[in-house]
Structures are given as structure tokens and as C-alpha cells.
Design an enzyme around this catalytic site. Sequence first.
Site, PDB file in Angstrom:
ATOM      1  N   THR A  36       0.894  -1.305   0.064  1.00 57.19           N
ATOM      2  CA  THR A  36       0.033  -0.002  -0.067  1.00 57.19           C
ATOM      3  C   THR A  36       0.962   1.192  -0.020  1.00 57.19           C
ATOM      4  OG1 THR A  36      -1.665  -1.387   1.301  1.00 57.19           O
ATOM      5  CG2 THR A  36      -1.894   1.169   1.051  1.00 57.19           C
ATOM      6  N   ARG A  63       4.637 -11.136   8.247  1.00 55.13           N
ATOM      7  CA  ARG A  63       3.714 -11.451   9.098  1.00 55.13           C
ATOM      8  C   ARG A  63       3.465 -10.446  10.194  1.00 55.13           C
ATOM      9  NH1 ARG A  63       3.072 -17.969  10.850  1.00 55.13           N
ATOM     10  NH2 ARG A  63       2.236 -18.664   8.668  1.00 55.13           N
ATOM     11  N   LYS A  65       3.592  -6.516  11.040  1.00 47.45           N
ATOM     12  CA  LYS A  65       3.970  -5.254  10.257  1.00 47.45           C
ATOM     13  C   LYS A  65       3.553  -4.401  11.370  1.00 47.45           C
ATOM     14  CE  LYS A  65       2.019  -6.267   6.108  1.00 47.45           C
ATOM     15  NZ  LYS A  65       2.133  -7.552   5.897  1.00 47.45           N
ATOM     16  N   ILE A 126      -3.873 -11.521  10.177  1.00 46.39           N
ATOM     17  CA  ILE A 126      -3.549 -11.228  11.559  1.00 46.39           C
ATOM     18  C   ILE A 126      -3.608  -9.591  11.881  1.00 46.39           C
ATOM     19  CG2 ILE A 126      -2.674 -11.645  13.584  1.00 46.39           C
ATOM     20  CD1 ILE A 126      -3.686 -14.056  12.472  1.00 46.39           C
ATOM     21  N   LYS A 137     -14.022  -0.875  17.685  1.00 44.62           N
ATOM     22  CA  LYS A 137     -14.342  -0.716  18.907  1.00 44.62           C
ATOM     23  C   LYS A 137     -14.493   0.724  19.536  1.00 44.62           C
ATOM     24  CE  LYS A 137     -12.810  -2.047  23.588  1.00 44.62           C
ATOM     25  NZ  LYS A 137     -11.804  -2.825  24.239  1.00 44.62           N
ATOM     26  N   TYR A 219     -40.268  -6.813  -1.866  1.00 44.94           N
ATOM     27  CA  TYR A 219     -40.792  -7.460  -0.662  1.00 44.94           C
ATOM     28  C   TYR A 219     -40.364  -8.933  -0.579  1.00 44.94           C
ATOM     29  CZ  TYR A 219     -44.567  -8.447  -4.171  1.00 44.94           C
ATOM     30  OH  TYR A 219     -45.204  -8.686  -5.234  1.00 44.94           O
ATOM     31  N   HIS A 280     -43.654 -22.090  -8.055  1.00 46.99           N
ATOM     32  CA  HIS A 280     -43.534 -22.391  -6.702  1.00 46.99           C
ATOM     33  C   HIS A 280     -42.478 -23.627  -6.204  1.00 46.99           C
ATOM     34  CE1 HIS A 280     -46.949 -19.643  -7.407  1.00 46.99           C
ATOM     35  NE2 HIS A 280     -47.674 -20.765  -7.671  1.00 46.99           N
ATOM     36  N   GLU A 332     -41.829 -16.004 -16.235  1.00 48.84           N
ATOM     37  CA  GLU A 332     -41.204 -14.970 -15.332  1.00 48.84           C
ATOM     38  C   GLU A 332     -39.704 -14.969 -15.647  1.00 48.84           C
ATOM     39  OE1 GLU A 332     -42.046 -12.883 -13.052  1.00 48.84           O
ATOM     40  OE2 GLU A 332     -44.239 -13.345 -12.736  1.00 48.84           O
ATOM     41  N   ARG A 440     -49.588 -40.246   0.325  1.00 51.07           N
ATOM     42  CA  ARG A 440     -49.065 -40.606  -0.816  1.00 51.07           C
ATOM     43  C   ARG A 440     -50.046 -40.910  -1.993  1.00 51.07           C
ATOM     44  NH1 ARG A 440     -44.092 -40.756  -2.134  1.00 51.07           N
ATOM     45  NH2 ARG A 440     -43.459 -40.544   0.359  1.00 51.07           N
ATOM     46  N   ASP A 470     -51.955 -50.134  -2.360  1.00 56.56           N
ATOM     47  CA  ASP A 470     -53.155 -49.590  -3.092  1.00 56.56           C
ATOM     48  C   ASP A 470     -52.756 -48.760  -4.154  1.00 56.56           C
ATOM     49  OD1 ASP A 470     -52.086 -47.989  -1.104  1.00 56.56           O
ATOM     50  OD2 ASP A 470     -53.917 -47.291  -0.316  1.00 56.56           O
TER      51      ASP A 470
END
Length: 516
Positions: A36, A63, A65, A126, A137, A219, A280, A332, A440, A470
Site C-alpha cells: 500500500t 507476518r 508489520k 492477522i 471498538k 418485498y 412455486h 417469469e 402418498r 393400493d
Amino acid sequence: MARLALLSVSDKTGLIDLARQLVEEFRFELISSGGTANALKAAGLPVTKVSDYTGSPEILGGRVKTLHPRIHGGILGRRDVPGDVVDMEANQIRPLDLVIVNLYPFEQTISKPDVTEQQAIEQIDIGGPAMLRAAAKNFAHVTVLSNPKHYDLYLQELRQNNGDTSLAFRRKMAEETFALTNAYDGAIASYLASLAAKAESPLPTRFSLTGEELQSLRYGENPHQSASWYKTGTQPSGWAAATKLQGKELSYNNLVDLEAARRIIVEFDPKEPAAAILKHTNPCGVAVGTTLAEAYQKAFNADSTSAFGGIVALNQPIDAATAKALTKTFLECIVAPGCESEAQEILATKSNLRVLILPDLKSGPKHTAKVIAGGILVQASDDVIDSPDSWQIVTQKQPTPEQMAELLFAWKVAKHVKSNAIVVTKNRATLGVGAGQMNRVGSVKIALEQAGEKAKGGFLASDGFFPFDDSVRTAATAGIVAIVQPGGSLRDKDSIKAANELGLVMVLTGIRHFLH
């Protein structure tokens, strides 16, 4: 004394423009680390490296800085607490007014198919989360920016408040920041859990679900319910990565239906054209064909009444012939892995029709979650690949290879129908679908009535076992020649006996696919 800003970002989008405004318009001094700082210097902006500011070099290959009292003291110091002020002066710590940090691209790294564990570990930030959490904070005194999309909002805030920020803005940025670090840690925890997953406990002991608002929806399921669409992860994936070629804004119900459509269409090999039409979340027509246009027409003919206003999923790029067929009725949404230019011109004649391109239709979640009062239910996604090689033929009459292929087709569709689910098919196209009934027998009747005379010579799939014979007898009376079901009932023998008596083929899969 000039105000002090700390900049340390992985994503440098908008960085230089923001930094220039901070220096030239608002007279900030900048401190920065690593890449940066180099980017700011290359742009001709004055910047002090963190290592020069702290007097401590970067160590351990970068690691460490920013983990230094001059940094964290400057972030966490409370300007209205005398003891903090004394400590800061005694340790030559300048207060930091602005912290701009975004994190190592951990999720982008682990999304690569060949990433190693070590490569993933090195992308666990980290110092970044530590600075973000500290600044969030202390939002009473410090502004924290954790996302480039906040840069313009911050500059507007400064201009509207004589170079300062409001407490409400700082609190909002703190909220955004804690949501980010929570999601970041969640991604790391999920990755580590996936490496150490145990066969007896494949789900993590802790489960978190976080997302960033992608779009506010008009919505929810009904107009009186508010709703938003959130993307998970730092990089767009799934529907968040889809391209909308045309049409109205997507609704909550559109997205729910589209996800159901995606799940069913990936059941079919993209080498063989397939089409699914849903209403649906239930399929009202599914078919495969020799061409994509034929597959769609077969799916449409399965239940043209229900197809009106439906959602269409295709497993191949839309061609001109398919596009012409798609424009003949009101739909749709359409989703496909691609769309040819001529087809796009044809679809454009239906300006309100939503057309989405999702090249990776298979990019679905590994887990599904449902919110209940006081908790979340989590399960592994039902992405088992069914193989007829493991099925059990339990009747005297044996199926031909062609019949097994048809039973597999029917079984794939039944997997995506709300239970209790019954699907009747022929020539690898649905003829009737009985969905979501409380028993069913009711689903069987609906599917067969919908199929009508076409049920003769047809095939029937049931997502659950038949507790009585059945339904088997009803199917035979309608002309069904073969049934596929999971089995597992204490009375399987009654259904098998009826199938033998009536000359039907019956196959047991040994696995069920309930969809609640």
C-alpha cells in the site's frame, strides 16, 4: 497537528483517489505498510511507512508489520480519558483519526481448485482484523473504512460536517466492520473444519451464516414482508455471479424458484439437452430431447397450463430456435449457461422477461440451512449421484435398459418435488406430478389424473416407499408399466406381490429423497 490516517489494503480499488483527497483537501498525514505504501509513493503521494513510524522493521516475512503499541495505542486511545492521553504522550503515540484496512483475499485463495493448505494459511490476515476491530471498538473517536464502497460516503460525510464525521456514521462503519471480520473468521473456521472433517461428524460444531446485502428486494413472499438479498463470501458466486441480460428486477420468489430450478437442471448431463419448468419450486414439466428446443417443447407440453408464468432452466446455451419457443408464452425467468446473440435479440422482444446467464450451474452450497425459533437446522446438501447399478430389481419382470433409463429420469425429477412426491413420465418427459400432499395416495391420484390417457405405458417414481399396495394397483389400472421407489417399508413385500400379480416392473433404490 495534522490528522493521521492509516492505510493498509489488499484491494486497492479507489485507494489513490481517496488518498489524494485526504492529503490535498483535508490535510491528512498518511502512514502505510508494504504494498500500500509503495502504491501511494508511486502515485506521488507523501506517505510514511509503518516501520519508519514505529521504529520496528517488518519481520517474519511480513507476518508482523502493524502489531505495535504506536499503532494500536493510536487506534484505541480514548481522547476523553485523561489516563489514555497521558499514556499516549508518554509513549509518543499520535492518535489515529482514520483507519482504512481490507483483508488478505482468503476466500478467493481457497476457491482455487489446486490451492494447498499452506497457501491458504498464509492468506489468513492477522494484523488487518486486529486493526479493524480496534478501530471499530473505538468508533467514538475513530472512523474505520473496511470496504472501498465506503470511500465516497466518507468523503461526503467530511464535506457535510466541516471535515469531520458524525457519531452515527462512525457507528455504522463499525457495524459494517464487525460484520466483515465475523464473516472472515467464519470462512477460516469453515475451511479448517473441512480439512479435519470426521466421517462420523461431517458438520462443524459451530455454524455461522453471514452475508452482505447485495440488493434490497421489493418485498418477500408477500407484499407485507420486507426482504433483501445477501451474498455470502467476499467474492460473488452462485446467483450473485449470474449475469442478467434483461428483464425486471428479481423478486424474492423469483430467486427461490430459480434456485430450485438450478438444482433440478444440474441432474442432467449438459451433453444431452434438458429443460425444466417450475412453479412455486415444484417442476411442472421436465424433459430431455435431441435438441434444446425439443426438450423445452416437451417440458412445456407436459403441463402447458402450469407453465404460464413459470421459471425455465436449461442446461445448454439458448439458441434461436429455443428462444422463439420461449417467447410464445408468458414466463417469469429463464436461466441457462449461455445465450447466443441471435437468441438474445429474439428474447429482447419480451422486455420484462428476466433472462439470467449462470455459466456454472453446479455451483451450489455444500450445506442447506433453515431458521427455526432459537436456532438453525443445517444439513449436507442432497447432492448424491444416483446410480441404477446399485438399485435392486425386486419383481419377476425385469426392466430393459431403456426402461431403466426412463426410471432414472423419473427418479431424478421426483428428487426435486415436494414430498409426498409422485412423478409419472414417458419418453423422458414428465406427464404428471403429484406434489406436497399429506398422503402418498393423494399424490398418486393427482399425478395419474394429470397424465390421463398418456399414462398408459408410462413410468412412476415415488420419493418414499409405499406402505400399502393400493397405490401400486392404482398405477397399474392407469397403465403404468414400471415403478421406482426407495423401499424400506415393513410391507414392501405387499407392494412387490401386487407388482408381480399385475405384471409390473418394480425397482428399489435403497435411498430416499424427501424434500420438505
